[in-house]
Design a protein around this motif. Structure first.
Motif, PDB file in Angstrom:
ATOM      1  N   PHE A 371      -2.639  -9.102  -5.092  1.00  0.00           N
ATOM      2  CA  PHE A 371      -2.835  -7.737  -4.596  1.00  0.00           C
ATOM      3  C   PHE A 371      -1.668  -6.806  -4.912  1.00  0.00           C
ATOM      4  O   PHE A 371      -1.852  -5.594  -5.023  1.00  0.00           O
ATOM      5  CB  PHE A 371      -3.048  -7.767  -3.078  1.00  0.00           C
ATOM      6  CG  PHE A 371      -3.878  -6.620  -2.568  1.00  0.00           C
ATOM      7  CD1 PHE A 371      -5.249  -6.648  -2.696  1.00  0.00           C
ATOM      8  CD2 PHE A 371      -3.289  -5.517  -1.990  1.00  0.00           C
ATOM      9  CE1 PHE A 371      -6.024  -5.599  -2.236  1.00  0.00           C
ATOM     10  CE2 PHE A 371      -4.045  -4.455  -1.526  1.00  0.00           C
ATOM     11  CZ  PHE A 371      -5.424  -4.503  -1.655  1.00  0.00           C
ATOM     12  N   TRP A 372      -0.452  -7.343  -5.061  1.00  0.00           N
ATOM     13  CA  TRP A 372       0.716  -6.480  -5.253  1.00  0.00           C
ATOM     14  C   TRP A 372       0.637  -5.620  -6.519  1.00  0.00           C
ATOM     15  O   TRP A 372       0.989  -4.428  -6.473  1.00  0.00           O
ATOM     16  CB  TRP A 372       1.996  -7.320  -5.243  1.00  0.00           C
ATOM     17  CG  TRP A 372       2.176  -8.069  -3.960  1.00  0.00           C
ATOM     18  CD1 TRP A 372       2.046  -9.416  -3.769  1.00  0.00           C
ATOM     19  CD2 TRP A 372       2.485  -7.525  -2.673  1.00  0.00           C
ATOM     20  NE1 TRP A 372       2.249  -9.748  -2.447  1.00  0.00           N
ATOM     21  CE2 TRP A 372       2.530  -8.598  -1.748  1.00  0.00           C
ATOM     22  CE3 TRP A 372       2.727  -6.231  -2.201  1.00  0.00           C
ATOM     23  CZ2 TRP A 372       2.818  -8.428  -0.397  1.00  0.00           C
ATOM     24  CZ3 TRP A 372       3.012  -6.057  -0.853  1.00  0.00           C
ATOM     25  CH2 TRP A 372       3.056  -7.132   0.022  1.00  0.00           C
ATOM     26  N   PRO A 373       0.188  -6.139  -7.684  1.00  0.00           N
ATOM     27  CA  PRO A 373       0.075  -5.267  -8.859  1.00  0.00           C
ATOM     28  C   PRO A 373      -0.909  -4.110  -8.650  1.00  0.00           C
ATOM     29  O   PRO A 373      -0.696  -2.995  -9.166  1.00  0.00           O
ATOM     30  CB  PRO A 373      -0.415  -6.209  -9.968  1.00  0.00           C
ATOM     31  CG  PRO A 373      -0.006  -7.570  -9.511  1.00  0.00           C
ATOM     32  CD  PRO A 373      -0.109  -7.551  -8.029  1.00  0.00           C
ATOM     33  N   VAL A 374      -1.970  -4.351  -7.898  1.00  0.00           N
ATOM     34  CA  VAL A 374      -2.931  -3.282  -7.618  1.00  0.00           C
ATOM     35  C   VAL A 374      -2.266  -2.188  -6.777  1.00  0.00           C
ATOM     36  O   VAL A 374      -2.468  -0.989  -7.012  1.00  0.00           O
ATOM     37  CB  VAL A 374      -4.159  -3.852  -6.884  1.00  0.00           C
ATOM     38  CG1 VAL A 374      -5.159  -2.753  -6.559  1.00  0.00           C
ATOM     39  CG2 VAL A 374      -4.818  -4.938  -7.719  1.00  0.00           C
ATOM     40  N   MET A 375      -1.450  -2.586  -5.809  1.00  0.00           N
ATOM     41  CA  MET A 375      -0.736  -1.616  -4.970  1.00  0.00           C
ATOM     42  C   MET A 375       0.167  -0.720  -5.826  1.00  0.00           C
ATOM     43  O   MET A 375       0.258   0.492  -5.607  1.00  0.00           O
ATOM     44  CB  MET A 375       0.112  -2.373  -3.946  1.00  0.00           C
ATOM     45  CG  MET A 375      -0.685  -3.167  -2.934  1.00  0.00           C
ATOM     46  SD  MET A 375      -0.929  -2.250  -1.412  1.00  0.00           S
ATOM     47  CE  MET A 375       0.678  -2.478  -0.659  1.00  0.00           C
ATOM     48  N   VAL A 376       0.841  -1.312  -6.797  1.00  0.00           N
ATOM     49  CA  VAL A 376       1.740  -0.545  -7.666  1.00  0.00           C
ATOM     50  C   VAL A 376       0.946   0.445  -8.518  1.00  0.00           C
ATOM     51  O   VAL A 376       1.315   1.623  -8.635  1.00  0.00           O
ATOM     52  CB  VAL A 376       2.560  -1.503  -8.552  1.00  0.00           C
ATOM     53  CG1 VAL A 376       3.376  -0.713  -9.574  1.00  0.00           C
ATOM     54  CG2 VAL A 376       3.481  -2.366  -7.701  1.00  0.00           C
TER      55      VAL A 376
END
Length: 397
Positions: A371-376
């Motif tokens: 999920f972290w790359p999507v947040m960025v």
């Protein structure tokens, strides 16, 4: 400023403090409710995700009601709804009551007591040259609730259990009923400019505002704010636990966010009088995205978690005074609550997707790594949107 205006700012801060501080505690209940009552984490996670959607859908309506009839009455009614929403799952801890109480009633209640209607009342009470600063100050005061309620809830869960803690938080929300009389109990009286549109004219008002390219981009960018913050509120404590950190680390991180947001919100509101709010919003979204990327790539540690929380906290609610100031510059303050609500609907759609996707990812993957790359990526897109907004052609009436 006159004492009466300081009272309005203080009342708004108290309302935001309890409403948003209460919401920040839900991530602490995710695993304890599963252990006590056998409720799957996806039950509360989905309820909070739906709460974001309900909050967003209700915000234009409650904002318009506050513009027309007074934010204080809206605040008092919302406090009662939030008390009911927290009390139902405390009395009947099962999936339907969690969904009805935390998902629906709390969602409507936060739209009444959170940032929409009450900050519009502050915007109407304060002179334009100090509007952004005072809205930022009220938002900063609201962070005290997050800083205080998160460790309090963590302690109460440890002593009395998750269900009893929900009941205690429900009773606490009723404090806002008398506070509502201090902010804007009757219909607002504007010295100049148009009268508020009201509920009947809300659809036409929304269509007209969204035809403005700058407002449309501002609204689209606000999606990223909700997407990022709802995921962190709901899932950061669980993520830290999965990384092997102590259970209290999640509460410490959320408390740190609240503490650093106090100076951050005031500074962001102050900046709205110095540079264009849209430019400052772009920098906020970019800073958040950089912080998220660094946190995701670094080796998990308690120090890293607190540094991440501090950076995120400094720009946590800073988008609220800047967004309010940008809307007021384009359309004035008569319909500020309603127009902020229209913009905020996009924020909550993002919040719904962020919280729900995180809950599903935890259930099926067992972690949040994907999920972290999507947040960025979402944050960088919001930066680009805000930096392409042109200034309004003329000052509003």
């Amino acid at each position: 400023m006159p004492a009466a205006l300081w009272i309005i700012v203080a009342a708004a801060a108290a309302s935001i403090s309890l409403a948003l501080g209460m919401r920040q505690t839900f991530g602490l209940f995710l695993l304890p409710l599963a252990a006590e009552q056998g409720l799957s984490p996806s039950v509360l996670g989905t309820a909070v995700a739906f709460q974001n959607l309900v909050w967003g859908l209700a915000q234009p309506v409650t904002g318009a009601l506050g513009d027309r009839h007074g934010a204080g009455r809206v605040m008092a009614g919302g406090a009662v709804l939030m008390a009911l929403g927290l009390g139902l799952p405390a009395l009947f801890p099962n999936p339907p009551m969690v969904f009805l109480g935390i998902g629906i009633l709390v969602g409507i209640g936060v739209s009444c007591t959170g940032t929409g209607a009450v900050l519009a009342a502050v915007g109407r009470a304060v002179a334009p040259d100090r509007r952004g600063e005072m809205i930022g100050l009220a938002s900063a005061g609201g962070s005290l609730g997050q800083a205080a309620l998160v460790p309090l809830a963590q302690s109460l869960i440890g002593q009395f259990g998750a269900v009893a803690t929900l009941g205690l938080l429900a009773v606490t929300m009723l404090v806002l009923v008398p506070v509502g009389r201090s902010i804007e109990w009757s219909a607002p009286r504007l010295l100049a400019g148009p009268r508020p549109t009201g509920l009947s004219g809300l659809p036409a008002l929304a269509r007209q505002a969204l035809r403005d390219r700058g407002f449309a981009l501002l609204t689209a960018g606000f999606f990223a704010c909700g997407f990022q913050l709802a995921f962190i509120i709901m899932h950061l404590p669980s993520h830290l636990t999965l990384c092997g950190m102590p259970a209290g680390m999640g509460a410490m991180a959320l408390m740190t966010i609240g503490l650093f947001n106090i100076p951050g919100s005031w500074l962001c509101g102050k900046m709205s009088g110095l540079i264009r709010p849209e430019l400052a919003l772009g920098w906020i979204y970019l800073l958040r995205s950089i912080a998220i990327a660094c946190f995701a790539l670094a080796t998990p540690s308690e120090t890293g978690a607190l540094v991440f929380a501090a950076v995120m906290g400094f720009v946590w609610l800073g988008s609220i005074p800047l967004t309010s100031a940008a809307i007021a510059r384009r359309f004035g303050v008569a319909d500020l609550g309603a127009l902020y609500g229209v913009c905020f609907l996009s924020h909550q759609l993002g919040g719904f997707l962020g919280a729900a996707a995180g809950a599903l990812l935890l259930q099926y993957a067992g972690n949040y790594d994907a999920f972290w790359p999507v947040m960025v990526a979402v944050g960088i897109a919001a930066t680009a949107m805000n930096w392409t907004i042109r200034p309004p052609r003329a000052a509003p009436a």
